[in-house]
Motif scaffolding. Structure first.
Motif, short mmCIF file in Angstrom:
data_model
loop_
_atom_site.label_atom_id
_atom_site.label_comp_id
_atom_site.label_asym_id
_atom_site.label_seq_id
_atom_site.Cartn_x
_atom_site.Cartn_y
_atom_site.Cartn_z
N THR A 78 -2.51 -0.63 -2.63
CA THR A 78 -3.78 -0.48 -3.43
C THR A 78 -3.65 1.10 -3.59
OG1 THR A 78 -5.07 -2.25 -2.66
CG2 THR A 78 -6.15 -0.43 -3.77
N LEU A 79 -3.65 1.52 -5.05
CA LEU A 79 -3.46 2.84 -5.61
C LEU A 79 -4.29 2.96 -6.60
CD1 LEU A 79 0.22 3.32 -5.15
CD2 LEU A 79 -1.54 4.25 -3.94
N MET A 80 -3.72 3.17 -8.01
CA MET A 80 -4.66 3.71 -9.04
C MET A 80 -5.60 2.31 -9.48
SD MET A 80 -1.79 5.31 -8.83
CE MET A 80 -0.57 4.38 -9.70
N ARG A 81 -6.82 2.90 -9.68
CA ARG A 81 -7.94 2.06 -10.26
C ARG A 81 -8.14 0.80 -8.98
NH1 ARG A 81 -4.15 2.08 -13.95
NH2 ARG A 81 -3.57 0.21 -13.72
N SER A 82 -7.84 1.14 -7.79
CA SER A 82 -8.01 0.28 -6.59
C SER A 82 -7.27 -0.92 -6.89
CB SER A 82 -9.51 -0.03 -6.44
OG SER A 82 -9.69 -0.33 -5.22
N THR A 83 -6.24 -1.01 -7.47
CA THR A 83 -5.26 -2.02 -7.78
C THR A 83 -3.82 -1.92 -7.05
OG1 THR A 83 -6.35 -2.10 -10.08
CG2 THR A 83 -4.21 -3.39 -9.74
N CYS A 164 -9.90 -0.84 2.02
CA CYS A 164 -10.32 0.23 1.33
C CYS A 164 -9.81 1.60 2.04
CB CYS A 164 -11.92 0.26 0.67
SG CYS A 164 -11.96 -1.08 -0.73
N ARG A 165 -10.37 1.54 3.12
CA ARG A 165 -10.24 2.70 4.16
C ARG A 165 -9.19 2.85 4.69
NH1 ARG A 165 -15.81 4.89 5.12
NH2 ARG A 165 -14.62 6.51 6.20
N LEU A 166 -8.24 1.96 4.88
CA LEU A 166 -7.08 2.05 5.81
C LEU A 166 -5.86 1.74 4.82
CD1 LEU A 166 -5.56 2.33 8.44
CD2 LEU A 166 -5.41 -0.15 8.77
N PRO A 167 -5.10 2.58 4.41
CA PRO A 167 -3.95 2.25 3.67
C PRO A 167 -3.20 1.12 4.20
CG PRO A 167 -4.02 4.43 3.79
CD PRO A 167 -5.06 4.13 4.91
N LEU A 185 -1.79 -8.54 5.37
CA LEU A 185 -1.71 -7.05 5.20
C LEU A 185 -1.27 -6.28 6.43
CD1 LEU A 185 -5.28 -6.88 3.96
CD2 LEU A 185 -3.17 -6.81 2.53
N ALA A 186 -0.47 -5.27 6.41
CA ALA A 186 -0.01 -4.44 7.60
C ALA A 186 -0.38 -3.21 7.43
CB ALA A 186 1.41 -4.52 7.89
N PRO A 187 -0.68 -2.10 8.26
CA PRO A 187 -0.92 -0.79 8.17
C PRO A 187 0.40 -0.16 7.44
CG PRO A 187 -1.48 -1.40 10.41
CD PRO A 187 -0.84 -2.61 9.56
N ALA A 188 -0.07 0.56 6.32
CA ALA A 188 1.31 1.05 5.62
C ALA A 188 2.25 2.16 6.55
CB ALA A 188 0.62 1.95 4.24
N ASP A 189 1.73 2.92 7.45
CA ASP A 189 2.51 3.56 8.10
C ASP A 189 3.29 3.13 9.07
OD1 ASP A 189 0.20 3.19 9.73
OD2 ASP A 189 -0.19 5.07 10.23
#
Length: 371
Positions: A78-83, A164-167, A185-189
């Motif tokens: 999730t990046l620009m425009r929350s998309t 929203c709060r965790l990449p 989903l998985a944590p991005a880091d």
């Protein structure tokens, strides 16, 4: 900053944007380089965004792209425009930090935010991260696990807080060509092995945007990114930019050495996917679509039709119709096409079908009557 005094016609703007979006000719470049130069590719659908790469890269192998997702060379986050966008891990880190305010705003002003505003959101994220670090979870499963700790809050709202709060990245097999799977989903880091310690960098965001979508106004970059109050950042960059004008006199910013082809440069037919970057990058989309045709494609359910570029402008919609043995592309023009345009659309449509349906023997292009 240099003011050139140059006024760009709508057609000149069109060709400049098409050149930067790799839509004047396909390129023989690595997928990661193309995605980087596009400042990401919108990719919230499972597979339609592959058509966006096929339009831009010569001889694209979609299975190789799928392997890049599996190997972590590309991520959907999730990046620009929350998309959801397809980006490299390198771009993910600083882009996410830069647009985090947009994603926070999305949470605050959504129904999810209303039911969770009294919670300790940091605590929700901490628990969510611990759960996702063990193994990827779907939003439904994540919400159910979080509700064990916060039983009075709807599951889906708790999962949305974490999103929203965790990449987080949407992990394969979801999004892999020829495969299917739930939106886990998985944590991005942890998924990429990269720390997410980048600081917001709106200046780089603006220059990268102009390289991919310019020439453009401040309002354009704000619409694309979802960020606000970028004019003061632009003002600090003005010594690195040039100022052009649109036909309406509006200020258009650009990079001095960015391509601005001759307006008479031929623009080939291209079949755009439903959420193609070209139609998501500007507040004023008149450089690629008329106001009348924009109204045609504004879907109430949020799912716009796939469209066709003819001479650089959106001139038709398209869809694939499949039977057991054959596949056809149905094209619905927004205006009558000339015989030469019809031939070009047919040839490009057949190329698209060979990409989408290589194992079917029958390929057909049906150009229907203008409504």
């Amino acid at each position: 900053m240099t003011t050139t005094g140059t006024t760009l016609t709508r057609r000149a703007l069109n060709r400049a944007t098409l050149a930067r979006q790799f839509l004047l000719r396909r390129v023989d470049l690595p997928v990661t380089e193309v995605v980087t130069r596009l400042a990401g590719l919108q990719a919230q659908t499972t597979h339609t965004w592959y058509v966006g790469l096929q339009n831009r890269i010569e001889g694209l192998d979609p299975h190789a792209v799928g392997r890049m997702l599996t190997d972590g060379e590309l991520v959907r986050v999730t990046l620009m425009r929350s998309t959801l966008h397809l980006v490299t891990p390198e771009d993910m880190a600083w882009l996410r930090a830069t647009v985090q305010a947009v994603i926070d705003r999305d949470l605050t002003h959504s129904g999810h935010g209303r039911t969770t505003r009294e919670l300790d959101l940091d605590a929700v994220v901490a628990v969510g991260r611990e759960l996702l670090a063990r193994r990827p979870l779907t939003p439904t499963d994540l919400g159910a696990r979080l509700a064990e700790r916060w039983p009075d809050v709807p599951d889906r709202d708790l999962a949305y807080v974490v999103r929203c709060r965790l990449p987080v990245v949407q992990v394969p097999p979801r999004g892999v060509w020829g495969a299917s799977g739930p939106p886990a989903l998985a944590p991005a880091d942890t998924w990429t092995g990269r720390t997410l310690d980048a600081r917001p960098d709106p200046a780089t965001l603006i220059t990268r945007y102009l390289a991919a979508f310019g020439p453009a106004s401040v309002k354009d970059v704000q619409t694309w990114s979802g960020l606000t109050r970028l004019r003061e950042v632009v003002d600090r960059l003005r010594d690195r930019l040039i100022v052009l004008r649109g036909e309406d006199g509006a200020e258009l910013l650009d990079l001095p050495d960015a391509p601005r082809p001759d307006p008479d440069t031929p623009a080939p037919a291209r079949f755009l996917y439903d959420f193609d970057n070209l139609l998501r990058g500007h507040a004023d989309r008149s450089r690629v679509i008329s106001a009348e045709d924009l109204r045609r494609i504004c879907a109430r359910n949020g799912m716009p039709p796939a469209t066709v570029l003819v001479d650089g402008e959106v001139s038709a919609a398209w869809k694939v119709v499949r039977t057991r043995a054959a596949a056809a592309v149905e094209v619905v023009p927004f205006r009558p096409l000339t015989p030469a345009e019809t031939d070009e659309v047919t040839a490009e449509g057949l190329r698209l079908l060979r990409f989408l349906e290589p194992d079917r023997d029958g390929h057909e292009i049906r150009v229907l009557d203008t409504p």
